[in-house]
Design a protein around this motif. Structure first.
Motif, short mmCIF file in Angstrom:
data_model
loop_
_atom_site.label_atom_id
_atom_site.label_comp_id
_atom_site.label_asym_id
_atom_site.label_seq_id
_atom_site.Cartn_x
_atom_site.Cartn_y
_atom_site.Cartn_z
N ASP D 401 0.89 -1.23 -0.08
CA ASP D 401 -0.02 -0.16 -0.07
C ASP D 401 0.93 1.12 0.07
O ASP D 401 -0.09 2.39 -0.52
CB ASP D 401 -0.93 -0.02 1.03
N TYR D 402 2.15 0.90 -0.04
CA TYR D 402 3.47 2.02 0.55
C TYR D 402 3.36 2.44 -1.00
O TYR D 402 4.56 3.35 -0.98
CB TYR D 402 4.04 2.26 1.12
N GLY D 403 3.29 1.57 -2.02
CA GLY D 403 4.00 2.02 -3.15
C GLY D 403 5.52 1.07 -3.36
O GLY D 403 6.81 1.77 -3.90
N ILE D 404 5.75 0.25 -2.71
CA ILE D 404 7.25 -0.23 -1.78
C ILE D 404 6.73 -1.64 -2.01
O ILE D 404 6.19 -2.69 -2.12
CB ILE D 404 7.97 -0.54 -0.94
N HIS D 405 7.79 -2.39 -3.19
CA HIS D 405 8.20 -3.67 -3.55
C HIS D 405 8.63 -4.54 -1.72
O HIS D 405 9.74 -4.58 -1.66
CB HIS D 405 8.82 -4.52 -4.29
N PRO D 406 7.60 -5.06 -1.12
CA PRO D 406 8.27 -6.15 0.24
C PRO D 406 9.77 -6.63 -0.33
O PRO D 406 9.91 -7.20 -1.27
CB PRO D 406 7.28 -6.92 0.41
N PRO D 407 10.45 -7.20 0.78
CA PRO D 407 11.71 -7.72 0.67
C PRO D 407 11.10 -9.27 1.11
O PRO D 407 9.97 -9.99 0.64
CB PRO D 407 12.04 -7.47 2.59
N THR D 408 12.73 -9.83 1.04
CA THR D 408 12.00 -11.72 0.22
C THR D 408 11.27 -11.91 1.00
O THR D 408 11.73 -11.42 2.40
CB THR D 408 13.03 -11.42 0.53
N MET D 409 10.20 -13.20 1.62
CA MET D 409 9.53 -13.45 2.62
C MET D 409 10.01 -15.05 3.13
O MET D 409 10.15 -15.62 1.83
CB MET D 409 8.12 -13.54 2.69
N TYR D 410 10.35 -15.18 3.81
CA TYR D 410 10.21 -16.35 4.61
C TYR D 410 11.12 -17.40 4.13
O TYR D 410 11.66 -18.30 3.28
CB TYR D 410 8.67 -17.42 4.34
N PHE D 411 12.91 -16.69 3.95
CA PHE D 411 13.63 -16.68 3.23
C PHE D 411 15.00 -16.66 4.19
O PHE D 411 14.68 -14.81 4.09
CB PHE D 411 14.24 -16.87 1.62
N PRO D 412 15.66 -16.98 4.49
CA PRO D 412 16.44 -17.96 4.71
C PRO D 412 15.59 -18.78 5.36
O PRO D 412 15.33 -18.16 6.51
CB PRO D 412 17.97 -18.02 5.31
N LEU D 413 15.23 -19.98 5.48
CA LEU D 413 14.37 -21.03 6.48
C LEU D 413 14.83 -20.95 7.50
O LEU D 413 13.84 -21.39 8.53
CB LEU D 413 14.36 -22.47 5.03
N ILE D 414 15.94 -20.93 8.12
CA ILE D 414 16.79 -21.13 9.90
C ILE D 414 16.44 -19.86 10.17
O ILE D 414 16.86 -20.33 11.28
CB ILE D 414 18.67 -21.11 8.94
N VAL D 415 15.61 -19.21 9.63
CA VAL D 415 15.53 -18.05 9.99
C VAL D 415 13.43 -18.22 10.40
O VAL D 415 13.26 -17.93 8.81
CB VAL D 415 15.31 -16.33 10.22
N HIS D 416 12.81 -18.29 11.37
CA HIS D 416 11.35 -17.96 11.57
C HIS D 416 10.57 -16.70 10.51
O HIS D 416 11.47 -15.76 11.25
CB HIS D 416 10.69 -18.30 12.72
N GLU D 417 9.86 -16.61 9.93
CA GLU D 417 9.14 -15.52 10.05
C GLU D 417 9.67 -14.43 9.77
O GLU D 417 9.75 -13.38 9.83
CB GLU D 417 7.58 -14.59 11.38
N ALA D 418 10.58 -15.06 8.24
CA ALA D 418 12.06 -13.82 7.87
C ALA D 418 11.21 -13.18 7.02
O ALA D 418 10.50 -13.70 6.12
CB ALA D 418 13.16 -14.93 7.39
N LEU D 419 11.89 -11.97 7.03
CA LEU D 419 12.03 -10.74 6.09
C LEU D 419 13.33 -10.11 6.04
O LEU D 419 14.43 -9.81 6.28
CB LEU D 419 11.04 -9.85 6.20
N MET D 420 13.86 -10.73 3.97
CA MET D 420 15.36 -10.41 4.28
C MET D 420 14.91 -9.45 3.45
O MET D 420 14.85 -8.95 2.56
CB MET D 420 15.47 -11.82 3.36
N VAL D 421 16.38 -8.23 3.58
CA VAL D 421 15.67 -6.79 3.35
C VAL D 421 17.46 -6.42 1.89
O VAL D 421 17.95 -6.64 2.98
CB VAL D 421 15.98 -5.85 4.28
N GLU D 422 16.60 -5.95 1.12
CA GLU D 422 18.30 -5.43 0.81
C GLU D 422 18.25 -4.26 -0.38
O GLU D 422 17.48 -4.39 -1.62
CB GLU D 422 18.77 -7.22 -0.45
N PRO D 423 18.39 -3.02 0.06
CA PRO D 423 18.35 -2.17 -0.84
C PRO D 423 19.10 -1.64 -1.43
O PRO D 423 18.34 -1.02 -2.86
CB PRO D 423 18.82 -1.43 0.80
N THR D 424 20.13 -1.87 -1.68
CA THR D 424 21.36 -1.77 -3.03
C THR D 424 21.62 -0.50 -3.20
O THR D 424 21.13 0.24 -1.92
CB THR D 424 21.00 -2.35 -4.17
N GLU D 425 22.54 -0.80 -3.27
CA GLU D 425 23.08 0.55 -3.85
C GLU D 425 22.41 2.19 -4.32
O GLU D 425 23.10 2.84 -4.15
CB GLU D 425 25.13 0.72 -4.05
#
Lengths: 480, 439, 439, 480
Positions: D401-425
Motif C-alpha cells: 500500500d506504500y508503493g514499495i516492493h516487499p522484502p523477500t519473505m520466509y527465506f532463509p528457512l533457518i529464520v522464523h518469519e523472516a523478511l530479508m531486506v536488500e536495499p542495494t546501492e
C-alpha cells in the motif's frame, strides 16, 4: 507528485561526460569571457534512478491514446502506428545534419520529394512546402502566399480575409499575423457558410476566404463550389484549413472544391503522434500559380538525383531548415502503408464511427444538427444546463472517471454548451460501446444526482483545478 | 493495403444498419457529385508493415551518416544521454494531445512547468512559455512581442544566423514592420552603428549570443544602448553557452529566445527542433503560445493548468498576439530530461568541453594553415580562412567521414566542435587538412 | 569513473555516523585480512556514459550485418513487428523481478498466463510453463520430465539439431541416463530403426519437427511407435511451422518443446532466446520452472499467481525435478505480443510465406546447379549439394552481402528462407550462385 | 483486466506481411503435407491499438524498479542504467546470426573475450563461460565441471555435494540434476557454516561444497578460508554461489577465498534488468585447472583477431550457441562504466545502505542477527507473530500500500518469519527514509489495529489471492 526540483540533492549527479582531453577553457582561471555567468544555475541535481522514477510517475499521471479512447473533436486522435515512430528514429534520418552536402542527404530530399507528391495528390494541389511546423503555422504561410500573389500583381487594395464565425480561432489570428483585417461572417443554422452574407462581404478588398470543409460542426458544406466561385469572382483566393481532412481524404479533394491553397495537419490526419502538444507538421499545398511563392527550397529530381532549387518569388522562410522533417517521415510512412484504398477507407470508417456514435447517443443527448455528419458531430448540453444545471464541462469531467478522454468542450462557439465528438476510424465497435455506455450512465446520473456530476471527476488523483487563480496570480515556475 | 481499422466487415454492416444506411458511400451523400473524386487517388498500392519498413529503410540508406561532425551553424551534434531517449519514448508522453483536460494530464502539465522553470534558470528571466516551433520562429515571435504602435522598426544584428534573419523578415513582412540590419565589425555587432540607428521608432534589437560566427557579443552594452532609446532587447541564445556566459537576465535583455536543439535533440535534418522563449516580468503576458501555471484543486492539492489563455487565439481570435497553439511539447520534455540528466555541473561541463575543444581545434587548424578570421572571444564555433578552395578541402574531408566546417559565401569556413569531438578525432581532422593544404 | 550511486559524500558521512562507524572500510571488518583484496581490481578506469557508449559502439561495428540472410539452423531471421519492440520496452516489464508479489504484479502474471495459453494453442497440448532458457535446454528439461526409475534410455533422432542433441547429452550425463541416436534415412528419422530400438527401458524419444534438414517428420507414426512400448514422445518444434503442420497434440506427443526465437526475437548472436515447453494433462505437474495459474482474490476478483510451486526447487530443494527459476520472461512476453500482432491469420501467412519462398529458392538453386540432397517434404529449410567448394561459394556470396546456407560437415549446404526474403533478393542470390558455379 | 483473448474479434487483424511474390505452397490446394494442422489456431485477433492499450494496462498493473524501491533480499534489484539496454539493442549486435563466419562476428567475440577478462578479474578466476542463461543454470554447469574434474582423475567415488541448510534452494536442486547426492549441514546460530558439522560431513565421497559468502542471512563467513581448506583437504572442490557478490565485489574475491568455481548473476550484480524473471545470465568462472572442462567454445585472441577454440575436455554444451549474449553486452557495458573504483564503491554503498536500514529499523523490528551485515539483513517477525498474530507475510503485504516492493519473505528457512531486506546501492537516503517511515508506520498500525495489517493490501486493484485454489485446481490457460 514532487517536482523534479524537489527531488534535487546538492552534489548529486549522473556521470555523462568524460574528462577534458585538451587544455581547459571557459572555467576557473580560464574563463571564456570576462562576462561569465554569475547567477547560480539551479537545475535539478538528481540520479538516473530519480529521473526514471520521476518521469514514470508523470507518465502514469498522463492520459495518452494508449490509455483509452480520445474522442477529442477536431483533433483526430487516432491510433499512432508504432512503425512510423520506429522508422523516424532510424539513424539514417536522425543523425543527418541539415547542412550536409546535397549528395549525402539524397534520402532526406527523396522523402520530401515523395511526400510532396503524395500529399499533393491527396489534396489536389500542385506543389507543397513542409516548412510549417504546425497547422497554425501553415495557415500563416498560406496567407503569406495569398498576400504575395496579390502583391505580385500590384493588387495592393486587398486587405481583408473573410472567416466564418464557426472557424477555428487560429484562422482569424493567422490572418491578423499576416497583416490582414478579419471579416467575420455568420453561419447558417446548419453551421454552413451563409451565401448571402458571403456575397455581401466579398469585394475588391477581399484578399481571400479561410474555410474548413467539413466545417467545425462536422457537416460538409454543400455549397462549396458556389462559395469558392463567389470568392474567386471577387478576385480573392480560397484557403482550405485541413484540420478536418480526415473525413474526406480519398473521397473529395480541396483542390477540386476550388481551393487555391491548403494546409494539412500531419499530426492529425496522418497519424503522427501529438506528443502532448507537438511537434506537429503543417505542410502547405497550393495550385501551380502559387507555387513560385512557396517558402524554403523546392526539391527537384533529375535522373534519380535530388537537388534543391530556389522558388522564383519565395515569401522567404517561415522556419529554419526544412520543417519538422521526422514528422514528415512518419506521415509518409503512414500514407504509403495505407495507399489510395486505405486512405479512403480510413475516411469512410471515421465517418461511419461518428455517425454510429451520433445515432446511438441521440437516444439521450441533444444533437446540435440532425443531418448525417462527417467525422465528428456536436452535441449541445443546453437542455441539461437549463433543466439540471449540468453543463457540458460537467459531463466532460464525469467522463474522466471512466478512463475516457472527454470531447472538445465549448467549440464551436456558435453552439451553446457544445461537446464536439470525433471518434476516429481506429476505435473499435467495442470501444465505441464502452464510450456509449459511459455517456448513457452519466446522463442517467445527471438526472438522479446532478451534484455528483457537477463535482466530477471523483476518481482522479487531482480534482477540478482553480483556473481563475492560476491566471490571476500567475505562478509560472518553481520558486527556487 | 495496410490498415489500422479494427472494425470487421460484419461489424461495419451492423453499424450501417443502425445508422440506417446500406453502404458507406451513402454517408457522403451530402457531397455534390462534382466535388467527389472520380476513381482512386493516384498513389502507389498500400504496403504491409514489412513493405513500408523496407521502403523507409531504403530512404534512410540513401543518406550518409558522418561519424565526425565539425559543423554547427544552427544545428549541433551533442551527446544525448540514454535516459533521455528512454523517458521520451513513453507512450503516454508521445501520444497525448495538448493537456486541455488538466485532471488527467497532470504529468504532462507538470513536465512543462518544470521545463519553464529550467528555461527561466538558463536565461535568468522571469517567465517562459511551453515552447514554440524552433529558434528562428521564436526569434520572430519575440519581435512580435516587442512591437508597439509607434515603434515599427526592428533592428537585427548582421551577425545573426541568416536563416533566423530571414524568418524574422518573413514574419514581419505582412505587418509592415521594417527590418533593418545592424552592421558587424570584425565579426561582432558594431555597437556604434547600433547606437546611431536607434531612435523612438525602434521596437527592438535582436542580437545572437554567441553570434553566427561563434563570437560572444556584449549583451550588456546592447541592452544599455537599446533601453536608452526605449526599445527592447531580444537575445537569441545558445542554451549550452548560457551555462557559462552572462545570461540575458544579467545583461538586462527583455526577451530571450533560442534554438533548444542542443538540449538533447538529434540533428534530424533540421527538425523537429525546439524554440524556447523567456521574458522579463513586464513582458510575461505578451509571451505567445501555451503557458502552464501552478494552482490548487478543489481539495487544495497542488496542480497545474494551462493558463493566461486569454492571450491566445482560441479566445482572442483576430486580436491574439500570435496564432500558435501546437508547440513542440515532446521536444520540451526532451530538453527537461536532458537538463535533469546533466544537472548544473553536467551542463557547465558540456559548455566548458565545447569551448575547450573548439579552442584546441582553432589553434591546431591555424597551425595547419587555416588562420582564424576574427580575433574575438568565441564559444564553440569560429571562422577560418582556407588557403585552398573550400569545396575541395571539404570534399576531401567528407571522403574520410569528416563533415568539416560550413563554407560561407565569402569563402571562409565556419567550424564547430562539441564535447563529442575527441582530441584524437580532431588531430586526425587536422592532419587531413594538412594533407589537402599541402603542408 | 561512471557511477549510479545517488548518495553524496556528505550523506554517506551522516549515514556512517548513525551506523556508528567512521569509514565504509569498517563495514568490512568481519572479513579476514587474508581474503581482502590488496589494492584495486586490475580493470580499465571507469568510463563516462559517453565513453562507454563509444566503446560499445566500437564493438558493434566490428561485426558485419548481413542484409540478406539465407541461413537458419536454429536461429531464424523473421520480421519483427514494430509494436512488439514498443511493448516490450516498457520499463515496468523490463525492470520487474519474478512476480512473487502477485498483488502488484498482475500485469506480468496475466501476460505469462496469456503466453501459456498461446503455447498450448500452438502445440495443441494442455499445459505450458512460463518458459525456460532456450530450445535446447527445453529439450533437455523435457527429457528429464520423462525419466522414470526403470526407464533410463533416451532416444534422440539423428535428424535433430546437433546443438540440441549435445545439450541433451550434457544434461543426461550427470544422471547416468543413456542417450542413443536413432539413425536417419534419406534425411528423416528411420522409423523401422526406431521401432527396433524401443523397449521397456526407453523413457522417451525426441524428434525435431521440422528436423534439422528442414524435413517434416511423421510425428504421428513416432508417437504410435513410442507409446506402444510405454515410452513418451517429445517433439521439438519450430513454432512458426506449427501454424500449418500437424501439432504435437494431434500427433499424440506427450511433451512439446522448442526454440521460441522465431516468435519476434532478434538473432542477437544466439541469445537471449526462448525455450517453450508444453505437456499433456498427465505430464502437467512434471513441467519444470514457473507456471502461472488463475485464481480469485479475497474479494472474488479474477487474479493470477505463480502456482504448482510445490514442484519447485525453493520448496522441494534436492527433490525438485529441475533447478530452474529465472526463465526468459521478457522473451515470453515478446512471443505473446508477436503472436497477438500476427494473429491466427498472420502466423499462418508467415508459415505459408516461409514455405513458399523456400520452395521457390530450392527450385531456383537446383536450376543454378545446386541439386537438393533429399526428396522429402520440407518447411523452410532444405539441403543442397554444391558443385564447387562450399566455402568458396559462401565466401563469394558473403562478399555481396549474402549470408548463404550453412556448410554441413558432409560438404552440403543447409539453406533457409523466410517471409523476409523477397523474390528479387532470391533471384539475385541465385544469379550470384550461377556466377560462382560457372553456369 | 480483460485477457487479450477477451479482446479478440473474429476477422480482426494487423497487416504485417506482404502478399506472396512466389508460387504459394503450404495452404489451400497446395498443402505442405498431408499431415497439415487440423485444429483451429485460436490466437487473439486484435488490432495494433488493442495491443497497445492491453499491454499499457498490464504494464500499469506491474511494479518495476522504475515505480519505486525494490528491497527484495537476495535479488539485488538495483537501478538498471538505460545505456546498457541501448547498447544491447544496437543493430550491430541484434542483427548478427550466431552461425555467421568468424571474421564477420569479431565484435561479438571481442565482447565475450573482454567480458571473460573483466569478470575473471572480479571473481579471481582464470577462465569463464557465458553459456549458462541464469544462476541455477550456472550452478548446474559448475557442478558438471566438478564432476568432470573428478571423473578425469578416475575418482568416481565422489558422489556427494555438501550444502548448508541456509543455502538457496537452487543449490541442492542443481546438485541433484548433476547426479549428486546432497548432504545438508546445519548452520551455526550466526547462519554460518558449522565447522564441526562440515568436518564430520567431508570425506572420500565428497565431490564438493556449495556456498555463498556473504551467506543468505547477510553475514560474511569469517571462517571461509578454513572452510575451503577443509573441503580441499578431503579432495572435494568448492563452488561459490555468486548471488551475493554485490556485497564484496572489489573488496574480496571468491578465488582468493579458496573457491574453485563460481557463477555470477549478471542480472543481479551487474545491473542487467530482470525482465520479470529473465532473461538473465549466469556465467561460470573457474580456476585454470578446471578450464579445460568448460562448456561451449573458448574465445581466443591472436594479433587482434578473435577466434573460437575447443576446450580440451569440455563437458559439452548446456545451451545452444553462446548464452544470453545481449545480457553479457549489458553487463560488460556496466562494468566498463564503473571500472575498478566504481565496482568497489557500489559494494561499499550497498553494504552501507543495508546497515543504515538495519540500524534504523532495529528501533521497531527484531533483527535475526545483531552483527554488521553485508548487503542485506534478515528480520524476524516471530515476536509480532506471537504477540499480535501479524506475520512476515502480513507486514510484506502492508508495504504494497506504500508503493514499495516487499522484502523477500520466509527465506532463509533457518529464520522464523523472516523478511530479508536488500536495499542495494542505487537507493538514495531519501528513498531509504521513505522505506523506513513505511515500515515504522506499519509496525505502529500492527499494534493498534492488527486486523488492518492482516488484511493488507488495501489499496491495490487486487487483494490477496487464493494460492491454494490455484494449486489444487490448476487453471493454467484461458478456456478458449
Amino acid at each position: 507528485m514532487k517536482l523534479i526540483f524537489e527531488r534535487s540533492v546538492p552534489g548529486r549527479r549522473c556521470s555523462i561526460l568524460p574528462e577534458c582531453d585538451v587544455p581547459v577553457i571557459g572555467t576557473g582561471e580560464k574563463p571564456l569571457s570576462a562576462a561569465g555567468r554569475k547567477s547560480p544555475l539551479r537545475l535539478p541535481q538528481v540520479s538516473e534512478n530519480d529521473i526514471s522514477r520521476h518521469y514514470t510517475a508523470l507518465a502514469n499521471a498522463t492520459h495518452g491514446v494508449n490509455d483509452g479512447s480520445y474522442p477529442l473533436g477536431s483533433c483526430t486522435m487516432k491510433y499512432n502506428p508504432k512503425l512510423n515512430d520506429e522508422m523516424a528514429s532510424l539513424p539514417g534520418f536522425t543523425r543527418i545534419h541539415p547542412l550536409q552536402p546535397e549528395e549525402t542527404v539524397q534520402g532526406c530530399l527523396h522523402v520530401l520529394h515523395d511526400a510532396e507528391r503524395v500529399f499533393c495528390e491527396i489534396t489536389g494541389m500542385d506543389a507543397m512546402t513542409f516548412q510549417p511546423a504546425a497547422g497554425a503555422h501553415g495557415e500563416f504561410t498560406g496567407l503569406l502566399l495569398i498576400r504575395a500573389y496579390h502583391e505580385s500583381r500590384g493588387d495592393v487594395k486587398r486587405t481583408k480575409i473573410i472567416v466564418p464565425d464557426s472557424a477555428h480561432g487560429t484562422n482569424p489570428a493567422s490572418a491578423t499575423m499576416a497583416g490582414y483585417q478579419v471579416i467575420n461572417i455568420p453561419s447558417t443554422k446548419e453551421g454552413c457558410v451563409d451565401l448571402e452574407a458571403l456575397k455581401a462581404a466579398v469585394g475588391e478588398d477581399t484578399a481571400g476566404l479561410m474555410l474548413t470543409n467539413p466545417n467545425t460542426v462536422g457537416l460538409f458544406d454543400k455549397n462549396i463550389l458556389e462559395i469558392t466561385r463567389i470568392v474567386h469572382e471577387s478576385g480573392g483566393l480560397c484557403y482550405y484549413d485541413g484540420a478536418n481532412l480526415n473525413a474526406v481524404m480519398g473521397v473529395a479533394r480541396p483542390g477540386d472544391m476550388g481551393f487555391d491553397t491548403v494546409h494539412l495537419n500531419l499530426h492529425k490526419t496522418f497519424s503522427t503522434p501529438h506528443g502532448g502538444g507537438g511537434p506537429g507538421s503543417g505542410p502547405v499545398g497550393c495550385k501551380a500559380f502559387l507555387g513560385k511563392f512557396l517558402p524554403g527550397k523546392e526539391i527537384r529530381e533529375e535522373n534519380g538525383v535530388f537537388y534543391r532549387a530556389d522558388y522564383e518569388k519565395s515569401i522567404g522562410m517561415v522556419r529554419a531548415f526544412y520543417g519538422n522533417f521526422l514528422v514528415v517521415v512518419k506521415a509518409l510512412c503512414y500514407a504509403l502503408t495505407l495507399g489510395a484504398e486505405g486512405i479512403r477507407d480510413a475516411a469512410h470508417m471515421a465517418v461511419l464511427n461518428a455517425n454510429y456514435l451520433r445515432v446511438r447517443l441521440s437516444e439521450a443527448y441533444h444533437m446540435a444538427y440532425q443531418e448525417t455528419c462527417m467525422h465528428e458531430f456536436v452535441m449541445t448540453l443546453q437542455p441539461e444546463k437549463e433543466e439540471l444545471q449540468v453543463s457540458a464541462m460537467d459531463i466532460a469531467k464525469a467522463l474522466l472517471d471512466y478512463g475516457i478522454h472527454p470531447p472538445t468542450m465549448y467549440f464551436p462557439l456558435i453552439v451553446h454548451e457544445a461537446l464536439m465528438v470525433e471518434p476516429t476510424e481506429t476505435e473499435s465497435p467495442e470501444n465505441l460501446e464502452e464510450l456509449i455506455s459511459a455517456f448513457m450512465e452519466i446522463h442517467r446520473k445527471a438526472q438522479e444526482d446532478p451534484e455528483w456530476i457537477r463535482s466530477a471527476p471523483h476518481k482522479t488523483e487531482i480534482s477540478r483545478l482553480d483556473e481563475v487563480q492560476a491566471a490571476r496570480n500567475p505562478k509560472l515556475h518553481y520558486g527556487l | 493495403m495496410g490498415s489500422y481499422i479494427p472494425t470487421t466487415e460484419e461489424q461495419r454492416q451492423r453499424m450501417l444498419e443502425i445508422v440506417g444506411l446500406t453502404s458507406t458511400e451513402e454517408l457522403f451523400a451530402a457531397l455534390p457529385e462534382e466535388v467527389k473524386l472520380k476513381g482512386e487517388l493516384q498513389l502507389p498500392k498500400g504496403l504491409s508493415e514489412l513493405g513500408a519498413a523496407r521502403k523507409m529503410e531504403d530512404y534512410a540508406e540513401e543518406n550518409r551518416i558522418f561519424r565526425h561532425i565539425f559543423r554547427g551553424a544552427g544545428a549541433y551534434d551533442h551527446y544525448i544521454p540514454s535516459i533521455v531517449k528512454e523517458v521520451v519514448s513513453k507512450e503516454e508522453f508521445v501520444t497525448a494531445y495538448t493537456p486541455y483536460q488538466a485532471e488527467i494530464s497532470q504529468g504532462l502539465l507538470q513536465s512543462i512547468f518544470e521545463y519553464q522553470t529550467m528555461i527561466c534558470e538558463l536565461t535568468g528571466l522571469d517567465a517562459a512559455n511551453a515552447s514554440v516551433y524552433d529558434g528562428a520562429s521564436a526569434a520572430a515571435e519575440g519581435v512580435f512581442m516587442c512591437r508597439e504602435r509607434k515603434r515599427t522598426r526592428v533592428l537585427v544584428s548582421e551577425t545573426t544566423n541568416p536563416q533566423v534573419t530571414e524568418v524574422i523578415k518573413t514574419y514581419c513582412h505582412g505587418r509592415q514592420a521594417v527590418v533593418e540590419m545592424v552592421p558587424a565589425r570584425d565579426g561582432s555587432t558594431d555597437l556604434e552603428a547600433l547606437k546611431s540607428m536607434l531612435d523612438d521608432t525602434v521596437a527592438c534589437f535582436y542580437v545572437q549570443q554567441p553570434n553566427f560566427y561563434g563570437i560572444l557579443e556584449d549583451g550588456r552594452a546592447c541592452a544599455e544602448a537599446v533601453h536608452e532609446r526605449g526599445g527592447k532587447l531580444i537575445m537569441g541564445c545558445n542554451p549550452i553557452a548560457l551555462a557559462i556566459v552572462e545570461t540575458p537576465g544579467e545583461c538586462g535583455a527583455d526577451v530571450a529566445v533560442g534554438e533548444g536543439q542542443p538540449l538533447g535533440l538529434p540533428l534530424s535534418f533540421g527538425g523537429p527542433y525546439l524554440g524556447f522563449m523567456a521574458a522579463s516580468r513586464d513582458m510575461m503576458r505578451k509571451l505567445p503560445g501555451r503557458i502552464v501555471g501552478e494552482t490548487v484543486d478543489s481539495r487544495g492539492n497542488r496542480g497545474f493548468v494551462l493558463t493566461l489563455q486569454a492571450r491566445e487565439q482560441h479566445i482572442r481570435r483576430e486580436k491574439a498576439g500570435s496564432n500558435i497553439c501546437s508547440n513542440e511539447a515532446l521536444c520540451a520534455l526532451i530538453a527537461s530530461v536532458y537538463l535533469s540528466a546533466m544537472g548544473p555541473e553536467g551542463i557547465t561541463q558540456t559548455a566548458v568541453l565545447c569551448a575547450s575543444k573548439a579552442h584546441y581545434l582553432q589553434k591546431e587548424l591555424e597551425k595547419a594553415g587555416l588562420p582564424p578570421v576574427y580575433k574575438k572571444e568565441f564559444f564553440h564555433e569560429f571562422v577560418t580562412a582556407s588557403p585552398v578552395d573550400g569545396k575541395r578541402l571539404l570534399g576531401a574531408l567528407e571522403g574520410k567521414g569528416f563533415l568539416g566546417g560550413l563554407l560561407l559565401p565569402d569563402g571562409n569556413l565556419l567550424w564547430c566542435a562539441t564535447e563529442k569531438n575527441s582530441r584524437e578525432e580532431m588531430d586526425e581532422l587536422v592532419s587531413l587538412v594538412k594533407e589537402v593544404c599541402g603542408q
